[in-house]
Design a protein around this motif. Structure first.
Motif, mmCIF file in Angstrom:
data_model
loop_
_atom_site.group_PDB
_atom_site.id
_atom_site.type_symbol
_atom_site.label_atom_id
_atom_site.label_comp_id
_atom_site.label_asym_id
_atom_site.label_seq_id
_atom_site.Cartn_x
_atom_site.Cartn_y
_atom_site.Cartn_z
ATOM 1 N N UNK A 62 -67.774 -32.222 -54.067
ATOM 2 C CA UNK A 62 -67.394 -31.874 -52.695
ATOM 3 C C UNK A 62 -66.059 -31.123 -52.695
ATOM 4 N N UNK A 63 -65.951 -30.109 -51.847
ATOM 5 C CA UNK A 63 -64.715 -29.322 -51.708
ATOM 6 C C UNK A 63 -63.889 -29.968 -50.593
ATOM 7 N N UNK A 64 -62.784 -30.611 -50.976
ATOM 8 C CA UNK A 64 -61.984 -31.389 -50.022
ATOM 9 C C UNK A 64 -60.531 -30.920 -50.070
ATOM 10 N N UNK A 65 -59.954 -30.685 -48.897
ATOM 11 C CA UNK A 65 -58.545 -30.306 -48.783
ATOM 12 C C UNK A 65 -57.796 -31.402 -48.036
ATOM 13 N N UNK A 66 -56.659 -31.808 -48.567
ATOM 14 C CA UNK A 66 -55.857 -32.829 -47.908
ATOM 15 C C UNK A 66 -54.702 -32.225 -47.135
ATOM 16 N N UNK A 67 -54.506 -32.694 -45.925
ATOM 17 C CA UNK A 67 -53.375 -32.273 -45.097
ATOM 18 C C UNK A 67 -52.419 -33.448 -44.911
ATOM 19 N N UNK A 68 -51.140 -33.187 -45.010
ATOM 20 C CA UNK A 68 -50.144 -34.217 -44.732
ATOM 21 C C UNK A 68 -50.165 -34.543 -43.244
ATOM 22 N N UNK A 69 -49.885 -35.793 -42.914
ATOM 23 C CA UNK A 69 -49.791 -36.171 -41.505
ATOM 24 C C UNK A 69 -48.746 -35.305 -40.800
ATOM 25 N N UNK A 70 -49.095 -34.812 -39.616
ATOM 26 C CA UNK A 70 -48.166 -34.043 -38.800
ATOM 27 C C UNK A 70 -48.061 -32.577 -39.156
ATOM 28 N N UNK A 71 -48.706 -32.159 -40.224
ATOM 29 C CA UNK A 71 -48.656 -30.764 -40.678
ATOM 30 C C UNK A 71 -49.628 -29.925 -39.843
ATOM 31 N N UNK A 72 -49.148 -28.827 -39.239
ATOM 32 C CA UNK A 72 -49.975 -28.012 -38.359
ATOM 33 C C UNK A 72 -50.627 -26.870 -39.119
#
Length: 328
Positions: A62-72
């Motif tokens: 699976x192609x998964x990208x993680x975003x930090x909390x609060x990052x726009x």
């Protein structure tokens, strides 16, 4: 900003779906429970702490990208960010803004403290999409400390009697929370079902400190289980797997245990009221705290919550998010 489709909640302006049930181009996932994180999407986005859990759920390809909390992030014509939901590790609310209005999709959330995940963050919005799993006035959670003290005392009495204690708790989130709350009080590491072991390993990979555990193997049966604590998912109830723990005392750990009779329905000795969802007061307090003019309730007792919001002067209705709530 969002509308319900057969593929789940769709944001046309951003060309993405939230917690879709099947094949879409871009899935923004609120958390890794199986009714929210499902295979088939081309790409996935989740909060960074939940990456190991989503990888465990969806597999290595699976192609998964993680975003930090609060990052726009800019997706099409909207700004999208993820904010802590307090439900399980990596759970997130999805904030979507186009410069004219702001929507927040809560996913599943709770307001009680949990040492294994980030606490819920109130996000101001115009429209709040809220879960309603326990949206009835009868669902009011006791203090966590009182529940844990009762649980520890019961486990100790079983240990003194030489009986194994089997605790049924969801393998992702609830089991790890129970492990953390039991802490180092057990003289031996808890025994865990394979499903619990896999998700506990993913929690450790994400940096969550948890007490040691031992996976149940073929050799784990009979006298060696006396006095031990065993963590297993509810799906293990009434299966041959349980026969390895003779004379076991059993308990279900769930918000459903708030209702007298639920314990008998589950066929367990005890029920402990510990939920990873908001109770009735917390749902209403959270809705008020967001400042939302419009409330859309999804899964659970959504109709009850919507009517209550209407009685309080809010524009409220129902929204089919194509999820069920894993405690349903």
């Amino acid at each position: 900003m969002l509308h319900a489709t057969t593929d789940g909640l769709f944001c046309a302006a951003g060309a993405f779906h939230v917690d879709p049930p099947g094949a879409v181009d871009l899935a923004v996932v609120t958390h890794a429970h199986g009714d929210h994180a499902r295979p088939g999407a081309t790409r996935y986005v989740c909060a960074t702490p939940g990456l190991p859990l989503l990888r465990q759920r969806l597999g290595p390809d699976a192609v998964i990208e993680g975003w930090a909390y609060g990052e726009t992030h800019r997706l099409g014509d909207v700004d999208v960010s993820l904010h802590p939901a307090g439900h399980v590790l990596g759970s997130a609310q999805v904030r979507i803004a186009d410069g004219r209005e702001t929507w927040v999709v809560s996913g599943d959330y709770k307001r009680q403290d949990d040492p294994t995940c980030a606490a819920f963050e109130v996000v101001a919005c115009d429209t709040f999409v809220t879960e309603a799993t326990f949206a009835l006035p009868i669902y009011r959670w006791p203090a966590v400390d009182a529940v844990v003290a009762d649980l520890r005392a019961w486990v100790a009495s079983n240990r003194d009697a030489g009986r194994p204690t089997v605790l049924f708790a969801y393998s992702l989130g609830k089991a790890q929370r129970v492990l953390a709350l039991l802490g180092e009080h057990e003289p031996e590491p808890p025994l865990v079902h394979g499903a619990v072991a896999a998700m506990t390993a993913a929690y450790r990979e994400a940096g969550v400190a948890l007490p040691p555990v031992e996976a149940v193997t073929e050799a784990t049966r009979g006298p060696v289980t006396r006095g031990r604590v065993v963590l297993a998912p509810p799906s293990a109830m009434n299966t041959p797997w349980l026969k390895r723990f003779p004379d076991a005392a059993t308990a279900m750990i769930s918000g459903w245990m708030r209702v007298r009779g639920a314990r008998r329905w589950k066929g367990v000795d005890r029920g402990f009221v510990l939920s990873d969802h908001a109770d009735w007061p917390a749902l209403l307090e959270t809705i008020a705290a967001t400042g939302a003019r419009r409330v859309l309730a999804t899964h659970g007792y959504a109709d009850v919550l919507a009517r209550t919001c209407q009685s309080r002067g809010l524009d409220a209705g129902l929204l089919d998010a194509r999820v069920s709530g894993e405690e349903a």
